[in-house]
Design an enzyme around this catalytic site. Structure first.
Site, PDB file in Angstrom:
ATOM      1  N   GLU A 112       0.804  -1.230   0.000  1.00 48.68           N
ATOM      2  CA  GLU A 112       0.000   0.000   0.000  1.00 48.68           C
ATOM      3  C   GLU A 112       0.839   1.283   0.000  1.00 48.68           C
ATOM      4  OE1 GLU A 112      -2.728  -0.471   3.292  1.00 48.68           O
ATOM      5  OE2 GLU A 112      -3.487  -2.364   2.518  1.00 48.68           O
ATOM      6  N   ASN A 117       2.011  -5.337  -3.058  1.00 49.77           N
ATOM      7  CA  ASN A 117       0.610  -5.643  -2.748  1.00 49.77           C
ATOM      8  C   ASN A 117      -0.169  -4.353  -2.502  1.00 49.77           C
ATOM      9  OD1 ASN A 117      -1.365  -7.769  -2.001  1.00 49.77           O
ATOM     10  ND2 ASN A 117      -1.232  -6.910   0.069  1.00 49.77           N
ATOM     11  N   HIS A 128     -10.581  -6.031  -2.035  1.00 48.92           N
ATOM     12  CA  HIS A 128     -11.636  -5.725  -1.045  1.00 48.92           C
ATOM     13  C   HIS A 128     -12.740  -4.938  -1.771  1.00 48.92           C
ATOM     14  CE1 HIS A 128      -9.156  -7.106   2.230  1.00 48.92           C
ATOM     15  NE2 HIS A 128      -8.181  -6.304   1.876  1.00 48.92           N
ATOM     16  N   GLU A 162      -6.282 -10.741  -0.936  1.00 51.14           N
ATOM     17  CA  GLU A 162      -7.094 -10.462   0.264  1.00 51.14           C
ATOM     18  C   GLU A 162      -8.569 -10.389  -0.099  1.00 51.14           C
ATOM     19  OE1 GLU A 162      -5.623  -7.021   2.387  1.00 51.14           O
ATOM     20  OE2 GLU A 162      -3.539  -7.556   2.004  1.00 51.14           O
ATOM     21  N   ASP A 217     -12.299 -10.221  -0.462  1.00 48.02           N
ATOM     22  CA  ASP A 217     -13.597 -10.275   0.224  1.00 48.02           C
ATOM     23  C   ASP A 217     -14.526  -9.289  -0.473  1.00 48.02           C
ATOM     24  OD1 ASP A 217     -12.577  -7.898   1.321  1.00 48.02           O
ATOM     25  OD2 ASP A 217     -12.551  -8.629   3.377  1.00 48.02           O
TER      26      ASP A 217
END
Ligand code: 9MR
Length: 440
Positions: free
Chosen positions: A156, A197, A234, A263, A265
């Site tokens: 990030e 990432n 996300h 990740e 979701d």
């Protein structure tokens, strides 16, 4: 007449009732996410929290379904090195050892990140921060050297507009810190894949995506070691899966790096949520250099955003429609009803003191069908007293009802019909179970 009344009531009940969807899958299909992905040359992984490993349902689901593990928090800087050069491996090793004991791969998350950073790091001057960063990378990667498949080396580092995030690393070390971290990481564990990432790098025509792409392009052109890009994934209704996601993954892969969904979701429920999970899975399957998918948790009840119910298992570890969609997609289908196929959905539409009405919706796949068949299994001592809009036949036990059309066998592509029945509970309120729907 009873049928008409029940179906009308069902329209209201259907708005809140949870639906159980059963889609036909080939008889030889793999039955877990991990096995199904492996057959396509990919892994299917999950983020794990050490604190839940003692919960038997949690661990049983983890062990059964997943072949790769990421520590949700336990390998972050604040967890591993709360004081300078003083390392706590306990919780991280607990996850690592569990995963390796099950023969699962482990993804490392994450070495250099502005968040979950212990306070002492922020107080360092330039040269101390540089040596602390390199020492952290050396110690952490060295601890599991040769045993972690991929590390999120930097996490990030970009703002939404594509500029660099103004982290302590950026402030003290400047633009070169990402490159320094990757060079140190390659030396610390030459066998680990080194990933950058981030989130919101999924839409190709987005400033942040373009900025990360240019960095990876620059790294590969200059020989700065980088092996993969992690797309966190996300998603929610304000930030849904973009239509050009496949393009994004493919364009990064064309730079000569692997891509991983790290990740995943997706907020939502039912078929709407399933549709998005299906889209992510299809995109990864369509890009040869997409190594695999990690979902950010086992169950909705422990998600970092539980109100969004963004995972594949609900709070009771039941498989959700999104699970079925991912599994079917991995198993080579599109995850959607195919030609000559149908799906069935169950709803309880009414309940009285001694009985309840059930309704099954039969939906045609992408081709028209002229007949369909499905089974409804009740639990003894329940008894079905009435049916409507279908032609039932029974097995000898009286608990398995095979339902065929009663004038409602012809369905256009995607069209649906419903049949219904009344179950005398006889003290048992277990919901009926549906078999697969078959059509021709
Ligand atoms: O899921 C993690 C949650 O338990 C932590 O409280 C949170 C703290 O920042 O980090 C969450 O995981 C994040 C991941 O490490 C990096 N990408 C975003 C994830 C969700 O916030």
């Amino acid at each position: 007449m009873i049928g008409r009344r029940a179906l009308t009531a069902g329209v209201v009940a259907a708005l809140s009732a949870a639906a159980l969807v059963t889609a036909a899958t080939p008889a030889s299909a793999a039955t877990t996410l991990g096995a199904a992905a492996a057959e396509r040359g990919k892994y299917f992984g999950v983020a794990v929290a050490a604190g839940h490993l003692g919960e038997s349902d949690y661990t049983a689901t983890l062990n059964r379904e997943f072949r790769s593990v990421t520590a949700e928090n336990e390998m972050k800087w604040d967890a591993l090195e709360p004081n300078r050069n003083q390392f706590n491996w306990g919780n991280a090793d607990r996850i690592f050892n569990h995963a390796r004991g099950q023969g699962m791969a482990v993804r490392g998350h994450t070495l250099v990140w502005h968040s979950q950073l212990p306070g002492w790091v922020g107080g360092l001057d330039t040269s101390n921060l540089r040596s602390a960063m390199v020492n952290h990378i050396n110690q952490v990667m060295g601890h599991w050297r040769g045993q972690i498949t991929a590390w999120d080396v930097v996490n990030e580092a970009f703002e939404e507009n594509g500029s660099r995030r103004n982290s302590v690393f950026q402030q003290r070390l400047g633009d070169g810190y990402i490159e320094e971290a990757f060079r140190a990481a390659r030396a610390a564990d030459p066998n680990a894949k080194l990933c950058y990432n981030d989130y919101n790098i999924d839409r190709w025509d987005y400033a942040k995506t373009q900025a990360v792409y240019r960095m990876v392009q620059d790294f590969t052109a200059r020989g700065v070691p980088i092996d993969c890009v992690g797309f966190q994934g996300h998603f929610n209704s304000g930030n849904p899966l973009p239509s050009n996601y496949h393009t994004t993954l493919g364009n990064f892969a064309s730079l000569g790096v692997d891509v991983q969904i790290t990740e995943l979701d997706i907020a939502g429920s039912g078929q709407t949520q399933a549709e998005q999970f299906r889209g992510v899975t299809q995109a990864c399957l369509a890009v040869a250099r997409c190594n695999g998918i990690t979902v950010w948790g086992v169950t909705d009840k422990y998600s970092w955003r539980p109100g969004d119910t963004p995972l594949l298992f609900d709070g009771n570890y039941n498989k959700k429609p999104a699970y079925d969609a991912v599994l079917a997609t991995l198993n080579g289908g599109t995850g959607e009803p195919g030609p000559g196929s149908c799906t069935v959905t169950y709803q309880e539409t009414n309940r009285w003191g001694d009985r309840f009405n059930g309704q099954v919706t039969v939906r045609a796949g992408t081709s028209a069908i002229s007949t369909w068949s499905t089974t409804v299994t009740i639990t003894s001592p329940q008894r079905v007293s009435t049916t409507w809009n279908g032609t039932p036949s029974w097995d000898s036990s009286g608990t398995v009802m095979t339902m065929r059309p009663n004038g409602n066998g012809n369905l256009a592509p995607g069209a649906s019909t419903s049949f219904g029945f009344t179950v005398m509970a006889n003290g048992n309120w277990t919901a009926p179970r549906l078999g697969a729907c078959t059509a021709s």
